[in-house]
Design a protein around this motif. Structure first.
Motif, PDB file in Angstrom:
ATOM      1  N   LEU A 157       0.834  -1.207   0.000  1.00 39.97           N
ATOM      2  CA  LEU A 157       0.000   0.000   0.000  1.00 39.97           C
ATOM      3  C   LEU A 157       0.866   1.252   0.000  1.00 39.97           C
ATOM      4  CD1 LEU A 157      -3.042   0.689   0.078  1.00 39.97           C
ATOM      5  CD2 LEU A 157      -2.786   1.003   2.547  1.00 39.97           C
ATOM      6  N   ARG A 158       0.706   2.077  -1.024  1.00 38.89           N
ATOM      7  CA  ARG A 158       1.449   3.332  -1.111  1.00 38.89           C
ATOM      8  C   ARG A 158       0.775   4.411  -0.269  1.00 38.89           C
ATOM      9  NH1 ARG A 158       3.101  -0.793  -4.365  1.00 38.89           N
ATOM     10  NH2 ARG A 158       4.778  -0.166  -5.763  1.00 38.89           N
ATOM     11  N   ASP A 159       1.588   5.316   0.241  1.00 41.92           N
ATOM     12  CA  ASP A 159       1.082   6.414   1.071  1.00 41.92           C
ATOM     13  C   ASP A 159       0.588   7.534   0.164  1.00 41.92           C
ATOM     14  OD1 ASP A 159       0.470   8.051   3.180  1.00 41.92           O
ATOM     15  OD2 ASP A 159       2.526   8.728   3.505  1.00 41.92           O
ATOM     16  N   ASN A 160      -0.706   7.578  -0.043  1.00 40.66           N
ATOM     17  CA  ASN A 160      -1.323   8.593  -0.903  1.00 40.66           C
ATOM     18  C   ASN A 160      -2.697   8.904  -0.329  1.00 40.66           C
ATOM     19  OD1 ASN A 160      -1.860  10.333  -2.973  1.00 40.66           O
ATOM     20  ND2 ASN A 160      -2.104   8.760  -4.553  1.00 40.66           N
ATOM     21  N   PRO A 161      -2.731   9.576   0.835  1.00 37.33           N
ATOM     22  CA  PRO A 161      -3.963   9.676   1.630  1.00 37.33           C
ATOM     23  C   PRO A 161      -5.144  10.341   0.937  1.00 37.33           C
ATOM     24  CG  PRO A 161      -2.255  11.162   2.461  1.00 37.33           C
ATOM     25  CD  PRO A 161      -1.598  10.261   1.477  1.00 37.33           C
ATOM     26  N   ASP A 162      -4.891  11.157  -0.087  1.00 34.51           N
ATOM     27  CA  ASP A 162      -5.991  11.853  -0.750  1.00 34.51           C
ATOM     28  C   ASP A 162      -6.614  11.046  -1.885  1.00 34.51           C
ATOM     29  OD1 ASP A 162      -5.661  14.075   0.912  1.00 34.51           O
ATOM     30  OD2 ASP A 162      -4.123  14.925  -0.407  1.00 34.51           O
ATOM     31  N   ALA A 163      -6.037   9.894  -2.203  1.00 38.55           N
ATOM     32  CA  ALA A 163      -6.515   9.110  -3.337  1.00 38.55           C
ATOM     33  C   ALA A 163      -7.466   8.010  -2.884  1.00 38.55           C
ATOM     34  CB  ALA A 163      -5.334   8.492  -4.088  1.00 38.55           C
ATOM     35  N   ARG A 164      -8.508   7.839  -3.657  1.00 41.58           N
ATOM     36  CA  ARG A 164      -9.415   6.722  -3.435  1.00 41.58           C
ATOM     37  C   ARG A 164      -8.717   5.414  -3.822  1.00 41.58           C
ATOM     38  NH1 ARG A 164     -14.601   5.121  -7.101  1.00 41.58           N
ATOM     39  NH2 ARG A 164     -15.036   3.190  -5.999  1.00 41.58           N
ATOM     40  N   LEU A 165      -9.127   4.313  -3.198  1.00 41.10           N
ATOM     41  CA  LEU A 165      -8.540   3.002  -3.465  1.00 41.10           C
ATOM     42  C   LEU A 165      -9.546   2.094  -4.160  1.00 41.10           C
ATOM     43  CD1 LEU A 165      -6.846   2.517  -0.002  1.00 41.10           C
ATOM     44  CD2 LEU A 165      -5.616   2.610  -2.172  1.00 41.10           C
ATOM     45  N   PRO A 195     -17.717   4.854 -13.611  1.00 35.92           N
ATOM     46  CA  PRO A 195     -17.508   5.595 -14.855  1.00 35.92           C
ATOM     47  C   PRO A 195     -16.282   6.510 -14.837  1.00 35.92           C
ATOM     48  CG  PRO A 195     -19.318   6.537 -13.585  1.00 35.92           C
ATOM     49  CD  PRO A 195     -18.945   5.272 -12.899  1.00 35.92           C
ATOM     50  N   ASP A 196     -15.833   6.913 -13.637  1.00 38.25           N
ATOM     51  CA  ASP A 196     -14.710   7.851 -13.561  1.00 38.25           C
ATOM     52  C   ASP A 196     -13.838   7.496 -12.355  1.00 38.25           C
ATOM     53  OD1 ASP A 196     -12.929   9.907 -13.649  1.00 38.25           O
ATOM     54  OD2 ASP A 196     -14.374  11.503 -13.221  1.00 38.25           O
ATOM     55  N   LEU A 197     -12.605   7.056 -12.616  1.00 28.56           N
ATOM     56  CA  LEU A 197     -11.673   6.713 -11.545  1.00 28.56           C
ATOM     57  C   LEU A 197     -10.451   7.624 -11.553  1.00 28.56           C
ATOM     58  CD1 LEU A 197     -11.740   2.795 -11.585  1.00 28.56           C
ATOM     59  CD2 LEU A 197     -12.725   4.329  -9.872  1.00 28.56           C
ATOM     60  N   ALA A 198     -10.589   8.815 -12.112  1.00 29.66           N
ATOM     61  CA  ALA A 198      -9.475   9.759 -12.140  1.00 29.66           C
ATOM     62  C   ALA A 198      -9.026  10.063 -10.714  1.00 29.66           C
ATOM     63  CB  ALA A 198      -9.894  11.047 -12.847  1.00 29.66           C
ATOM     64  N   GLY A 199      -7.708   9.988 -10.516  1.00 31.06           N
ATOM     65  CA  GLY A 199      -7.137  10.293  -9.209  1.00 31.06           C
ATOM     66  C   GLY A 199      -7.083   9.121  -8.253  1.00 31.06           C
ATOM     67  N   ALA A 200      -7.614   7.963  -8.649  1.00 31.20           N
ATOM     68  CA  ALA A 200      -7.631   6.792  -7.769  1.00 31.20           C
ATOM     69  C   ALA A 200      -6.322   6.022  -7.846  1.00 31.20           C
ATOM     70  CB  ALA A 200      -8.794   5.878  -8.127  1.00 31.20           C
ATOM     71  N   ASP A 201      -6.050   5.248  -6.788  1.00 23.98           N
ATOM     72  CA  ASP A 201      -4.995   4.238  -6.799  1.00 23.98           C
ATOM     73  C   ASP A 201      -5.677   2.887  -6.981  1.00 23.98           C
ATOM     74  OD1 ASP A 201      -3.126   6.163  -6.323  1.00 23.98           O
ATOM     75  OD2 ASP A 201      -2.605   5.507  -4.301  1.00 23.98           O
ATOM     76  N   ALA A 202      -5.165   2.064  -7.884  1.00 25.38           N
ATOM     77  CA  ALA A 202      -5.775   0.762  -8.156  1.00 25.38           C
ATOM     78  C   ALA A 202      -4.787  -0.359  -7.879  1.00 25.38           C
ATOM     79  CB  ALA A 202      -6.260   0.684  -9.600  1.00 25.38           C
ATOM     80  N   TYR A 203      -5.285  -1.425  -7.240  1.00 26.49           N
ATOM     81  CA  TYR A 203      -4.487  -2.603  -6.925  1.00 26.49           C
ATOM     82  C   TYR A 203      -5.194  -3.816  -7.525  1.00 26.49           C
ATOM     83  CZ  TYR A 203      -1.910   0.333  -3.663  1.00 26.49           C
ATOM     84  OH  TYR A 203      -1.127   1.328  -3.116  1.00 26.49           O
ATOM     85  N   VAL A 204      -4.481  -4.539  -8.393  1.00 30.14           N
ATOM     86  CA  VAL A 204      -5.075  -5.649  -9.136  1.00 30.14           C
ATOM     87  C   VAL A 204      -4.268  -6.910  -8.864  1.00 30.14           C
ATOM     88  CG1 VAL A 204      -5.840  -6.450 -11.400  1.00 30.14           C
ATOM     89  CG2 VAL A 204      -5.663  -3.991 -10.949  1.00 30.14           C
ATOM     90  N   GLY A 224      -9.538   6.350 -16.183  1.00 26.93           N
ATOM     91  CA  GLY A 224      -8.903   7.541 -15.636  1.00 26.93           C
ATOM     92  C   GLY A 224      -7.803   7.319 -14.618  1.00 26.93           C
ATOM     93  N   VAL A 225      -7.500   6.066 -14.270  1.00 28.46           N
ATOM     94  CA  VAL A 225      -6.421   5.815 -13.315  1.00 28.46           C
ATOM     95  C   VAL A 225      -5.075   6.014 -14.020  1.00 28.46           C
ATOM     96  CG1 VAL A 225      -5.395   4.188 -11.683  1.00 28.46           C
ATOM     97  CG2 VAL A 225      -7.856   4.115 -12.135  1.00 28.46           C
ATOM     98  N   ALA A 226      -4.203   6.823 -13.440  1.00 26.79           N
ATOM     99  CA  ALA A 226      -2.878   7.027 -14.018  1.00 26.79           C
ATOM    100  C   ALA A 226      -2.114   5.706 -14.023  1.00 26.79           C
ATOM    101  CB  ALA A 226      -2.115   8.081 -13.218  1.00 26.79           C
ATOM    102  N   THR A 227      -1.406   5.436 -15.117  1.00 27.22           N
ATOM    103  CA  THR A 227      -0.690   4.172 -15.242  1.00 27.22           C
ATOM    104  C   THR A 227       0.236   3.922 -14.058  1.00 27.22           C
ATOM    105  OG1 THR A 227      -0.758   4.352 -17.656  1.00 27.22           O
ATOM    106  CG2 THR A 227       0.858   2.836 -16.721  1.00 27.22           C
TER     107      THR A 227
END
Length: 345
Positions: A199-207, A290-299, A317-320
């Motif tokens: 888990l990366r420390d990015n408190p403002d991002a949705r997971l 429909p919109d995941l801009a700004g989110a952190d994704a774990y797959v 919208g999730v940044a690579t």
């Protein structure tokens, strides 16, 4: 060995792969399978050329990339000083790595949680330090081989325990041994930790978590860690199964929805009608997000799911650089996909 652009230097023996040498010295480079199949450790050789590669998949490193100067750190042996450009890295994570440890563990429990998933609990002799989401290599007795499995718990410090969720495959070297021969009280040798699915420390991002099969294990570790640390970020866990009989840890995941007020667990079934979400998990995410801009994704899960999820998340919208994945690759002869053994972490 010098790594750029982070400016870290290590010593590497010719018998070691570059990745292994870095891990033994507590330098946590990006990696996944360690078998030359997933390309997570692909890097570019800036200076030096005397390198030999163990067998690998040309899907991970096509010949034209090899000719251009790319290499796979998990398969590369260096025979001269090299300067390597890291293409996929997290400088904070690189410097926070734990050195590889070797432990012996006693089998405490082997519990079926579905028809083909087993909850394996081991007690280690001495604490094995790891970050939630990492994995260890477990030696398969009598074979000289090992298999990699992610921990589902967050620490062995207090309990001395390690938990795993392991899928049983027909012909799987470890999984058939687990299902047919391994017994409570038996001992297994472990090496680790490995992996950067943390888990990366990015408190403002949705997971957003996407999982399937034994991909439950590292995601469960991350969620348990969030509960223990009081991390109250908006989070959704999408877990794909075929039928209700393939779902597991349901009670704990529903309890986590109470512990973590902004967490939702969304299971989806691809081969059954029920009251919940239906269809492939990637289709469910596309429909509900429909919109995941700004989110952190774990797959985390089988390769087809991971390969479908990554471009979808980018499309949503999730940044690579904020898509973190652990692809449970098959194991075997990395040079020939036809002889790969069906076993995964």
């Amino acid at each position: 060995m010098r790594f750029e652009p982070v400016g870290i230097e290590i010593e590497v023996d010719e018998e070691q792969t570059i990745l292994r040498a870095a891990a033994e010295q507590g330098v946590m480079l990006m990696h996944g399978c360690k078998e030359g199949q997933c390309a997570s450790c692909k890097s570019f050789v800036l200076d030096g050329e005397d390198i030999d590669l163990d067998r690998y998949s040309t899907f991970a490193l096509p010949e034209y990339e090899l000719d251009e100067g790319y290499t796979l750190l998990c398969r590369a042996h260096a025979f001269e000083d090299l300067t390597i450009e890291l293409l996929n890295y997290d400088e904070e994570m690189i410097r926070s790595g734990l050195p590889i440890q070797e432990r012996t563990a006693e089998v405490v429990a082997i519990t079926p949680v579905t028809h083909d998933l087993r909850h394996l609990v081991l007690r280690v002799s001495g604490e094995l330090k790891f970050f939630p989401g990492q994995y260890v290599d477990i030696s398969v007795p009598g074979t000289g081989a090992s298999r990699s499995f992610s921990m589902a718990n967050t620490s062995s410090r207090d309990s001395g325990l390690l938990e795993f969720v392991i899928k049983v495959y027909p012909g799987g070297l470890f999984s058939e041994f687990l299902d047919r021969r391994l017994r409570v009280g038996d001992r297994l040798d472990l090496t680790g930790p490995f992996g950067v699915f943390t888990l990366r420390d990015n408190p403002d991002a949705r997971l957003v978590f996407l999982g399937g099969g034994a991909g439950m294990a590292p995601i469960l570790a991350l969620l348990r860690s969030m509960a223990e640390r009081g991390i109250d970020r908006p989070a959704t866990f999408y877990y794909g199964s075929r039928t209700q009989l393939d779902l597991c840890f349901e009670d704990e995941l529903r309890a986590l929805e109470q512990t973590l007020p902004r967490f939702r667990y969304v299971p989806a079934l691809s081969e059954a009608d029920w009251d919940g979400e239906s269809g492939l998990i990637t289709d469910v995410v596309k429909r509900l997000e429909p919109d995941l801009a700004g989110a952190d994704a774990y797959v985390c899960g089988p390769p087809p799911m991971v390969e479908a999820a990554i471009p979808l998340l980018e499309q949503l919208g999730v940044a690579t650089k904020h898509i973190y994945y652990d692809k449970f690759t098959t194991t075997g002869d990395a040079g020939d996909s036809k002889v790969l053994e069906a076993e995964s972490r």
